[in-house]
Design a protein around this motif. Structure first.
Motif, PDB file in Angstrom:
ATOM      1  N   GLN A   1       7.031   7.322  -6.810  1.00  0.00           N
ATOM      2  CA  GLN A   1       6.204   6.328  -6.113  1.00  0.00           C
ATOM      3  C   GLN A   1       4.733   6.721  -6.184  1.00  0.00           C
ATOM      4  O   GLN A   1       3.871   5.873  -6.423  1.00  0.00           O
ATOM      5  CB  GLN A   1       6.605   6.202  -4.641  1.00  0.00           C
ATOM      6  N   ARG A   2       4.464   8.003  -5.983  1.00  0.00           N
ATOM      7  CA  ARG A   2       3.087   8.506  -6.032  1.00  0.00           C
ATOM      8  C   ARG A   2       2.489   8.259  -7.412  1.00  0.00           C
ATOM      9  O   ARG A   2       1.361   7.786  -7.537  1.00  0.00           O
ATOM     10  CB  ARG A   2       3.078   9.999  -5.701  1.00  0.00           C
TER      11      ARG A   2
ATOM     12  N   GLN B   1      -0.639   8.776   1.433  1.00  0.00           N
ATOM     13  CA  GLN B   1       0.475   8.686   2.388  1.00  0.00           C
ATOM     14  C   GLN B   1       1.728   9.313   1.781  1.00  0.00           C
ATOM     15  O   GLN B   1       2.425  10.096   2.438  1.00  0.00           O
ATOM     16  CB  GLN B   1       0.740   7.229   2.765  1.00  0.00           C
ATOM     17  N   ILE B   2       1.992   8.979   0.524  1.00  0.00           N
ATOM     18  CA  ILE B   2       3.147   9.557  -0.172  1.00  0.00           C
ATOM     19  C   ILE B   2       2.949  11.061  -0.354  1.00  0.00           C
ATOM     20  O   ILE B   2       3.880  11.850  -0.164  1.00  0.00           O
ATOM     21  CB  ILE B   2       3.359   8.871  -1.539  1.00  0.00           C
TER      22      ILE B   2
ATOM     23  N   TYR C   1       1.627   4.591  -7.810  1.00  0.00           N
ATOM     24  CA  TYR C   1       0.393   4.240  -7.102  1.00  0.00           C
ATOM     25  C   TYR C   1      -0.835   4.790  -7.836  1.00  0.00           C
ATOM     26  O   TYR C   1      -1.874   4.124  -7.903  1.00  0.00           O
ATOM     27  CB  TYR C   1       0.411   4.758  -5.662  1.00  0.00           C
TER      28      TYR C   1
ATOM     29  N   ASP D   1      -5.236   5.262  -0.426  1.00  0.00           N
ATOM     30  CA  ASP D   1      -4.485   5.410   0.828  1.00  0.00           C
ATOM     31  C   ASP D   1      -2.978   5.553   0.604  1.00  0.00           C
ATOM     32  O   ASP D   1      -2.344   6.440   1.173  1.00  0.00           O
ATOM     33  CB  ASP D   1      -4.755   4.227   1.758  1.00  0.00           C
ATOM     34  N   HIS D   2      -2.394   4.659  -0.207  1.00  0.00           N
ATOM     35  CA  HIS D   2      -0.943   4.735  -0.449  1.00  0.00           C
ATOM     36  C   HIS D   2      -0.580   6.033  -1.171  1.00  0.00           C
ATOM     37  O   HIS D   2       0.446   6.647  -0.858  1.00  0.00           O
ATOM     38  CB  HIS D   2      -0.456   3.547  -1.274  1.00  0.00           C
TER      39      HIS D   2
END
Length: 96
Positions: free
Chosen positions: A27-28, A52-53, A31, A48-49
């Motif tokens: 996921q990282r 967060q990950i 993003y 930001d996302h």
């Protein structure tokens, strides 16, 4: 509890942590790729996302099995995109 059961539980927990890390890390990367594409297109983006990950990954890293990851800044993305531009220019010059 027998040694065999204890080892089995320990291995299952490590496998679960690694599986969670793998999903979060993918996921990282997704993003990060999205931020790179927006930056290349000179559009606004946020990290930001990504971060967060990254923080979730770093919590998992407290278990010592998982590697930590650095937080990403917009400057890091800009710098990477600029390095790609330099690579493209250098490759184009080498082709000529």
């Amino acid at each position: 509890m027998s040694v065999h059961k204890a080892l089995t539980l320990h291995a299952q927990k490590q496998n679960q942590l690694f599986t969670e890390f793998s999903l979060l890390d993918q996921q990282r990367e997704d993003y990060i790729q999205g931020a790179i594409e927006l930056c290349k297109a000179e559009k606004d983006f946020t990290t930001d996302h990504i971060n967060q990950i990254t923080m979730q990954i770093n919590v998992l890293a407290n278990h010592r099995l998982i590697p930590t990851r650095k937080l990403v800044t917009p400057e890091m993305v800009h710098s990477y995109v600029e390095s790609l531009k330099g690579s493209y220019q250098q490759n184009a010059e080498n082709i000529r």
